[in-house]
Design a protein around this motif. Structure first.
Motif, PDB file in Angstrom:
ATOM      1  N   ILE A 179       0.837  -1.200   0.000  1.00 31.53           N
ATOM      2  CA  ILE A 179       0.000   0.000   0.000  1.00 31.53           C
ATOM      3  C   ILE A 179       0.878   1.258   0.000  1.00 31.53           C
ATOM      4  CG2 ILE A 179      -1.655   1.332   1.388  1.00 31.53           C
ATOM      5  CD1 ILE A 179      -3.002  -1.051   0.115  1.00 31.53           C
ATOM      6  N   ILE A 180       1.938   1.261   0.816  1.00 32.92           N
ATOM      7  CA  ILE A 180       2.826   2.442   0.879  1.00 32.92           C
ATOM      8  C   ILE A 180       3.453   2.683  -0.487  1.00 32.92           C
ATOM      9  CG2 ILE A 180       5.019   3.300   1.827  1.00 32.92           C
ATOM     10  CD1 ILE A 180       2.895   3.540   3.901  1.00 32.92           C
ATOM     11  N   GLN A 181       3.890   1.596  -1.135  1.00 31.58           N
ATOM     12  CA  GLN A 181       4.521   1.746  -2.444  1.00 31.58           C
ATOM     13  C   GLN A 181       3.516   2.314  -3.461  1.00 31.58           C
ATOM     14  OE1 GLN A 181       6.387  -1.842  -3.809  1.00 31.58           O
ATOM     15  NE2 GLN A 181       6.936  -0.931  -5.750  1.00 31.58           N
ATOM     16  N   GLU A 182       2.293   1.802  -3.418  1.00 29.87           N
ATOM     17  CA  GLU A 182       1.232   2.302  -4.311  1.00 29.87           C
ATOM     18  C   GLU A 182       0.953   3.779  -4.048  1.00 29.87           C
ATOM     19  OE1 GLU A 182      -1.931   0.714  -6.175  1.00 29.87           O
ATOM     20  OE2 GLU A 182      -0.113  -0.080  -7.046  1.00 29.87           O
ATOM     21  N   ARG A 183       0.884   4.136  -2.741  1.00 26.93           N
ATOM     22  CA  ARG A 183       0.530   5.522  -2.411  1.00 26.93           C
ATOM     23  C   ARG A 183       1.642   6.477  -2.821  1.00 26.93           C
ATOM     24  NH1 ARG A 183      -1.884   6.258   3.485  1.00 26.93           N
ATOM     25  NH2 ARG A 183      -2.150   8.359   2.684  1.00 26.93           N
ATOM     26  N   LEU A 184       2.898   6.049  -2.689  1.00 22.53           N
ATOM     27  CA  LEU A 184       4.008   6.907  -3.126  1.00 22.53           C
ATOM     28  C   LEU A 184       3.885   7.179  -4.624  1.00 22.53           C
ATOM     29  CD1 LEU A 184       7.102   5.465  -1.226  1.00 22.53           C
ATOM     30  CD2 LEU A 184       6.237   7.782  -1.048  1.00 22.53           C
ATOM     31  N   GLU A 185       3.512   6.152  -5.366  1.00 19.24           N
ATOM     32  CA  GLU A 185       3.425   6.329  -6.823  1.00 19.24           C
ATOM     33  C   GLU A 185       2.210   7.165  -7.215  1.00 19.24           C
ATOM     34  OE1 GLU A 185       3.861   2.585  -8.858  1.00 19.24           O
ATOM     35  OE2 GLU A 185       5.872   2.293  -8.048  1.00 19.24           O
ATOM     36  N   ARG A 186       1.070   6.945  -6.524  1.00 19.82           N
ATOM     37  CA  ARG A 186      -0.151   7.646  -6.925  1.00 19.82           C
ATOM     38  C   ARG A 186      -0.225   9.061  -6.387  1.00 19.82           C
ATOM     39  NH1 ARG A 186      -5.351   3.847  -6.878  1.00 19.82           N
ATOM     40  NH2 ARG A 186      -4.493   2.126  -8.034  1.00 19.82           N
ATOM     41  N   GLU A 187       0.009   9.195  -5.072  1.00 22.92           N
ATOM     42  CA  GLU A 187      -0.244  10.493  -4.453  1.00 22.92           C
ATOM     43  C   GLU A 187       0.935  11.452  -4.609  1.00 22.92           C
ATOM     44  OE1 GLU A 187      -1.616   9.898  -0.409  1.00 22.92           O
ATOM     45  OE2 GLU A 187      -2.805   8.174  -1.049  1.00 22.92           O
ATOM     46  N   TYR A 188       2.149  10.902  -4.711  1.00 26.13           N
ATOM     47  CA  TYR A 188       3.322  11.788  -4.742  1.00 26.13           C
ATOM     48  C   TYR A 188       4.128  11.642  -6.025  1.00 26.13           C
ATOM     49  CZ  TYR A 188       2.015  12.165   0.103  1.00 26.13           C
ATOM     50  OH  TYR A 188       1.311  12.377   1.255  1.00 26.13           O
TER      51      TYR A 188
END
Length: 598
Positions: free
Chosen positions: A349-358
């Motif tokens: 989830i953290i890896q996904e959020r780094l790619e999507r949100e940032y």
């Protein structure tokens, strides 16, 4: 204050928390029919796509009951074992909890562990039997299970359905009648617990808090006790679907605060807010530091993005306090961070959020856990090894200790054999086996944490056809026979693929790693040997064959020596190329190493 109720919703994953929260919001007319949609509180795309709650969400509802107006503060919590830290934070801000149990699936491991969390905090528990409208529901049997677990009466259990809206009025009535009003003194100095925070690029950091004593006013000067920093409360208010600014938030209520804080480091979840002029003397306690279970390196694809990645991680940490990271460097990947996660889903989830949100493209190394290593020189003093490359040489090493966990697995009686053989394969030792009912069994194992890090959860679901539920708690360090497995590409060790593995599995895992990398690394102009090694001993090897140009195509007929001359020339060129050539490893290769059993 006696008209305020603070409560959270706890349940195992997929027992219908978010759907039931939607119905509560609809029944209290917090949202209009136009705003209504499924999983209303899950505001991240990722949560909606996967159908899971990742963040706890606070929202305020107003409800008229027996002619009086009540304010209900609801916190919807995640159900997955990897997000149990979110649950513990939500519980700290509440007086009561709705315990939701699926009438078709009955009580599962996470139901029990979240319940214990709530009981430790002396919360009033309201049992709710959800999904009673399903054809496969078995309300009588599940009600008996709930009575065994909680010791409540049969009439205390509320039957509900998030899909049809059945029982929602009863739940609201039970919340008002059974959950105690918050305790606190309005005239004391301000004392408020921060239980969440968000980063807003325009307004700085939004802090979400629960007032224990005193009150907080707009424009008041406030102080964060853990950091000692002081700010002005530019805006305070309550959380409905959108933020509602207010002039004052008083004792027992939940609200948000915006004070123009830009630095992520200055807000700590679990900190106490107080008045700067007349501060309170005692901080709110009972908030434990998070213990990461899985460690992995996160590196930017382009080394120049290192500072951007740091800023993104800090903003993400605000929103997810269970993420822990420290800078580190790797020979293969340059500068990056060593991050601690609560589990593999959390990492994903953290890896996904780094790619999507940032908008950060990152490379993740092979996850591992923390070990304690002891050298022969100082066999009494152990030091922590987070990265396999920190492990001393085998000749200097006395012993390595690895973290063990107590695993609780609840499954149907038909799958006990499969689950046991999976756990024994993962070096588990069975400690207890209890039949909860004739159909459902609780198994307890002592297992190394490293073995459940990779694919254990997925395989457990497979061998039990989705019926097993899993929860774990750490039980300390134990000595193990571990070896460091290195992967060599073209003779060069790739530190990002090193792993600490139990001696009994080393040969199999080394062989599988080499085979997997051979499939994934693109062919080059030269032969690439892939080797797995323990120390100086090579235990497995695969070769990626070279792409070759047909240099003899122009020789038709003629003497063989002409062809041989051309082939020898090509061979020399390939040899020279192999000395200077370096191999790019695609991101899939790092991730594929985790799924060796596929």
């Amino acid at each position: 204050m006696k008209h305020i109720r603070n409560f959270c919703i706890i349940a195992h994953i997929d027992h219908g928390k978010s759907t039931l929260a939607d119905r509560l919001l609809g029944a209290t007319q917090t949202v209009t029919a136009r705003e209504e949609k499924a999983q209303l509180l899950d505001n991240m795309d990722l949560e909606r796509e996967r159908g899971i709650t990742i963040k706890s969400h606070a929202i305020q509802m107003e409800y008229k009951y027996k002619g009086e107006d009540y304010i209900l503060n609801l916190i919807d919590t995640p159900g997955h074992v990897d997000f149990s830290y979110e649950v513990s934070r939500s519980i700290a801000a509440c007086e009561g909890a709705l315990l939701i149990v699926d009438a078709a699936q009955s009580i599962q491991a996470q139901t029990i562990s979240n319940l214990y969390l709530a009981l430790e905090n002396d919360l009033e528990i309201i049992p709710v039997l959800n999904k009673v409208d399903l054809p496969s529901a078995n309300p009588e049997e599940v009600s008996d299970d709930i009575i065994d677990l909680l010791g409540c009466k049969l009439e205390d259990i509320i039957h509900a359905s998030g899909k049809t809206g059945l029982g929602v009025e009863n739940i609201l009535a039970a919340i008002i009648e059974k959950i105690p009003a918050p305790k606190g003194v309005k005239d004391e100095p301000l004392q408020a617990l921060i239980f969440d925070s968000h980063y807003n690029p325009f307004r700085g950091i939004e802090v979400i808090f629960r007032v224990k004593n005193g009150e907080i006013r707009k424009g008041q000067k406030i102080k964060f006790m853990a950091t000692g920093n002081e700010y002005f409360a530019d805006e305070v208010g309550t959380l409905k679907l959108n933020q509602v600014p207010k002039d004052v938030i008083s004792t027992g209520d939940v609200g948000y605060l915006i004070s123009g804080i830009k630095e992520a480091k200055e807000v700590k979840v679990g900190d106490t807010l107080t008045d700067a002029k007349t501060p309170t003397t005692n901080m709110i306690t009972g908030f434990e530091d998070v213990k990461p279970m899985v460690f992995a390196g996160i590196y930017p694809v382009d080394t120049e993005d290192y500072e951007d990645l740091r800023a993104s991680m800090e903003k993400l940490q605000l929103n997810d306090a269970s993420l822990v990271f420290t800078p580190e460097s790797s020979a293969a990947l340059g500068f990056g961070f060593r991050c601690g996660f609560l589990g593999m889903l959390h990492l994903e989830i953290i890896q996904e959020r780094l790619e999507r949100e940032y908008d950060m493209t990152v490379i993740t190394t092979v996850p591992n856990v923390s070990y304690l290593a002891y050298t022969k020189k100082e066999p009494e003093v152990g030091f922590v090894v987070n990265n396999p490359s920190d492990l001393p040489e085998p000749s200097r090493l006395d012993r390595v200790e690895e973290p063990f966990i107590k695993a609780t697995i609840i499954t149907k009686a038909d799958y006990v054999g499969n689950v046991m053989s999976l756990c024994i394969e993962k070096r588990g030792v069975i400690t207890n086996q209890t039949y909860l009912t004739t159909e459902r069994v609780e198994l307890n194992f002592d297992m190394p944490l490293a073995e459940i890090v990779f694919d254990f959860y997925d395989r457990l679901k497979t061998v039990s056809k989705g019926y097993a539920s899993f929860d774990y708690s750490p039980i300390g360090m134990r000595a193990s026979k571990l070896v460091k497995l290195d992967v060599l590409l073209n003779g060069q060790s790739v530190d990002a693929l090193s792993a600490l593995i139990h001696e009994s599995n080393a040969y199999n895992i080394g062989k599988k790693m080499c085979e997997k990398l051979r499939e994934l690394i693109p062919r080059q102009q030269f032969d690439i040997p892939i080797q797995a090694a323990i120390g100086a001993k090579i235990i497995a090897r695969e070769t990626i064959k070279a792409l070759r140009k047909d240099v003899t195509a122009k020789c038709y007929g003629g003497d063989i020596s002409r062809k041989r001359k051309l082939l020898e020339k090509q061979k020399k060129g390939k040899k020279r190329m192999r000395l200077v050539g370096n191999v790019e490893i695609p991101q899939e290769a790092f991730m594929a190493v985790l799924k060796l059993n596929d």
